[in-house]
Design an enzyme around this catalytic site. Sequence first.
Site, PDB file in Angstrom:
ATOM      1  N   GLU A  80       0.807  -1.215   0.000  1.00 48.90           N
ATOM      2  CA  GLU A  80       0.000   0.000   0.000  1.00 48.90           C
ATOM      3  C   GLU A  80       0.840   1.265   0.000  1.00 48.90           C
ATOM      4  OE1 GLU A  80      -1.740  -1.476   3.880  1.00 48.90           O
ATOM      5  OE2 GLU A  80      -1.688   0.659   4.269  1.00 48.90           O
ATOM      6  N   CYS A 100       6.412  -6.835   7.456  1.00 49.72           N
ATOM      7  CA  CYS A 100       7.514  -6.279   8.246  1.00 49.72           C
ATOM      8  C   CYS A 100       7.839  -7.282   9.347  1.00 49.72           C
ATOM      9  CB  CYS A 100       7.051  -4.958   8.876  1.00 49.72           C
ATOM     10  SG  CYS A 100       8.314  -4.129   9.861  1.00 49.72           S
ATOM     11  N   CYS A 107       1.280  -1.877  15.533  1.00 50.57           N
ATOM     12  CA  CYS A 107       1.350  -1.629  14.085  1.00 50.57           C
ATOM     13  C   CYS A 107       0.767  -2.795  13.285  1.00 50.57           C
ATOM     14  CB  CYS A 107       2.796  -1.387  13.676  1.00 50.57           C
ATOM     15  SG  CYS A 107       3.004  -1.097  11.922  1.00 50.57           S
ATOM     16  N   GLU A 148      10.224  -1.921   7.226  1.00 50.15           N
ATOM     17  CA  GLU A 148      11.287  -1.165   7.896  1.00 50.15           C
ATOM     18  C   GLU A 148      12.371  -0.887   6.843  1.00 50.15           C
ATOM     19  OE1 GLU A 148      12.187   0.509  10.643  1.00 50.15           O
ATOM     20  OE2 GLU A 148      14.129   0.667   9.640  1.00 50.15           O
ATOM     21  N   SER A 179      11.749   6.855   7.647  1.00 51.42           N
ATOM     22  CA  SER A 179      11.366   6.601   9.036  1.00 51.42           C
ATOM     23  C   SER A 179      11.840   5.217   9.461  1.00 51.42           C
ATOM     24  CB  SER A 179       9.839   6.696   9.146  1.00 51.42           C
ATOM     25  OG  SER A 179       9.427   6.340  10.440  1.00 51.42           O
ATOM     26  N   SER A 202      11.243   6.364  15.050  1.00 51.40           N
ATOM     27  CA  SER A 202      10.073   5.974  15.820  1.00 51.40           C
ATOM     28  C   SER A 202      10.535   5.708  17.248  1.00 51.40           C
ATOM     29  CB  SER A 202       9.436   4.716  15.213  1.00 51.40           C
ATOM     30  OG  SER A 202       8.972   5.017  13.931  1.00 51.40           O
ATOM     31  N   HIS A 204       8.771   6.602  20.490  1.00 53.93           N
ATOM     32  CA  HIS A 204       7.599   6.074  21.202  1.00 53.93           C
ATOM     33  C   HIS A 204       7.726   5.912  22.716  1.00 53.93           C
ATOM     34  CE1 HIS A 204       6.200   5.862  17.207  1.00 53.93           C
ATOM     35  NE2 HIS A 204       6.479   4.610  16.929  1.00 53.93           N
TER      36      HIS A 204
HETATM   37  N1  SAH Z   1       9.262   0.886  10.045  1.00 56.71           N
HETATM   38  C1  SAH Z   1       9.322   2.311  10.032  1.00 56.71           C
HETATM   39  C2  SAH Z   1       8.240   2.977   9.200  1.00 56.71           C
HETATM   40  C3  SAH Z   1       6.853   2.458   9.332  1.00 56.71           C
HETATM   41  S1  SAH Z   1       5.539   3.150  10.156  1.00 56.71           S
HETATM   42  C4  SAH Z   1       9.291   2.850  11.452  1.00 56.71           C
HETATM   43  O1  SAH Z   1       9.147   2.078  12.372  1.00 56.71           O
HETATM   44  O2  SAH Z   1       9.484   4.052  11.618  1.00 56.71           O
HETATM   45  C5  SAH Z   1       5.535   4.867  10.286  1.00 56.71           C
HETATM   46  C6  SAH Z   1       5.159   5.349  11.677  1.00 56.71           C
HETATM   47  O3  SAH Z   1       3.818   4.999  12.053  1.00 56.71           O
HETATM   48  C7  SAH Z   1       6.060   4.768  12.761  1.00 56.71           C
HETATM   49  O4  SAH Z   1       6.440   5.776  13.652  1.00 56.71           O
HETATM   50  C8  SAH Z   1       5.146   3.774  13.431  1.00 56.71           C
HETATM   51  O5  SAH Z   1       5.592   3.464  14.714  1.00 56.71           O
HETATM   52  C9  SAH Z   1       3.812   4.482  13.377  1.00 56.71           C
HETATM   53  N2  SAH Z   1       2.647   3.619  13.576  1.00 56.71           N
HETATM   54  C10 SAH Z   1       2.468   2.353  13.154  1.00 56.71           C
HETATM   55  N3  SAH Z   1       1.264   1.881  13.533  1.00 56.71           N
HETATM   56  C11 SAH Z   1       0.655   2.886  14.201  1.00 56.71           C
HETATM   57  C12 SAH Z   1      -0.616   3.020  14.852  1.00 56.71           C
HETATM   58  N4  SAH Z   1      -1.484   2.023  14.893  1.00 56.71           N
HETATM   59  N5  SAH Z   1      -0.907   4.217  15.429  1.00 56.71           N
HETATM   60  C13 SAH Z   1      -0.025   5.243  15.375  1.00 56.71           C
HETATM   61  N6  SAH Z   1       1.180   5.169  14.793  1.00 56.71           N
HETATM   62  C14 SAH Z   1       1.536   3.999  14.210  1.00 56.71           C
END
Ligand code: SAH
Length: 338
Positions: A80, A100, A107, A148, A179, A202, A204
């Site tokens: 997507e 991933c 996620c 990733e 990212s 990321s 968090h």
């Molecule tokens: N693998 C990479 C890029 C993918 S996701 C990474 O980890 O950065 C892009 C962003 O969306 C990341 O910060 C991820 O942690 C966040 N993300 C994924 N699922 C989410 C969700 N359900 N709610 C909010 N943020 C989310």
Amino acid sequence: MESFFISIGEEKFRAEQLFNFIHKNRGAKIQNITVFSKVLRDKLENMAAINETKIYKRFDSKLDNTKKYLFLLEDNNIIEGVIMEYTHGLTVCISTQVGCRMGCSFCASTKEGLVRNLNPAEMANQIYNIEEDLNCKINNIVLMGSGEPLDNYDNVIKFLKIIHHEKGKNISYRNITLSTCGIVPKIYALADEGIPINLSISLHSPFNHIRERIMPIGKKYLVEEIIKACKYYYNKTNRRITMEYTVIKGINDREKDLEELIKILKDLNCYINLIPLNPIKEYDKERPSISNIEKFQQELKKSGINATIRREMGSDVNASCGQLRRRYTNGKDSKTIQ
Ligand code: SAH
């Protein structure tokens, strides 16, 4: 490409012609490459192929101009991508892997693990397919879709160099953001590539014991190692770092999270992007109220850390990470999709 043409007994300049043709025409079929003679096209057709990624479905948000795409790859896997309209132009968010393997608990992209890496053409085609479909010009690219990017390092670097190339799409590195969940050795490697793209981490949680519970990669690389790698990245590239912070009620929105966050980020040139958690069915946590997220933002700002709250776009079309693809694969191998 030059060595390829030389190896098949053709002139080196054919490489530039081909590269230019593919990127000007946003992909191509060999027989349509009219800058080549019919003889050369037939010869190429017998030994090479140009990757073809098709649009499988498009979903248009009724809330804003966001459009979400499912793309069908040559092996029938589905990925997507999203296009979003901002005041500074059109941004496309692309996937770098099918699935991933990072296993972040909130996620959707990771719930069935990694199927395979995308190759550079499959990354570029997401952009070109959207440009063709909407007859538009994309200004910014973010590698924030499924996958990733630093776990598919070589293909991602190749893609970045191709999409930046002046004979290709010629997009500035400043308009590209990658990212990552924080694969530390690859952050150093990226800093040394000489491709000054924007880096998003990321994060968090500022606490290792919490971060590793929601992001398994946190067991391998500690927050302090990530911050050190970010400083190196900033010194090498001069690009400011973004810290992504998905705000989860009771997990990382407490007073002590705020205090620790301020402590660890104070001498890093970065800003924080607060992302309200997008609930998925496999993760039973909630997002804090918007007023609490705003309070969190204000406190960060007061301490001198620039913080924004990510505007939600296309939430009516499942535009968050991996949710749409999953609706279509429904936990099954995507190869079963017709
Ligand atoms: N693998 C990479 C890029 C993918 S996701 C990474 O980890 O950065 C892009 C962003 O969306 C990341 O910060 C991820 O942690 C966040 N993300 C994924 N699922 C989410 C969700 N359900 N709610 C909010 N943020 C989310």
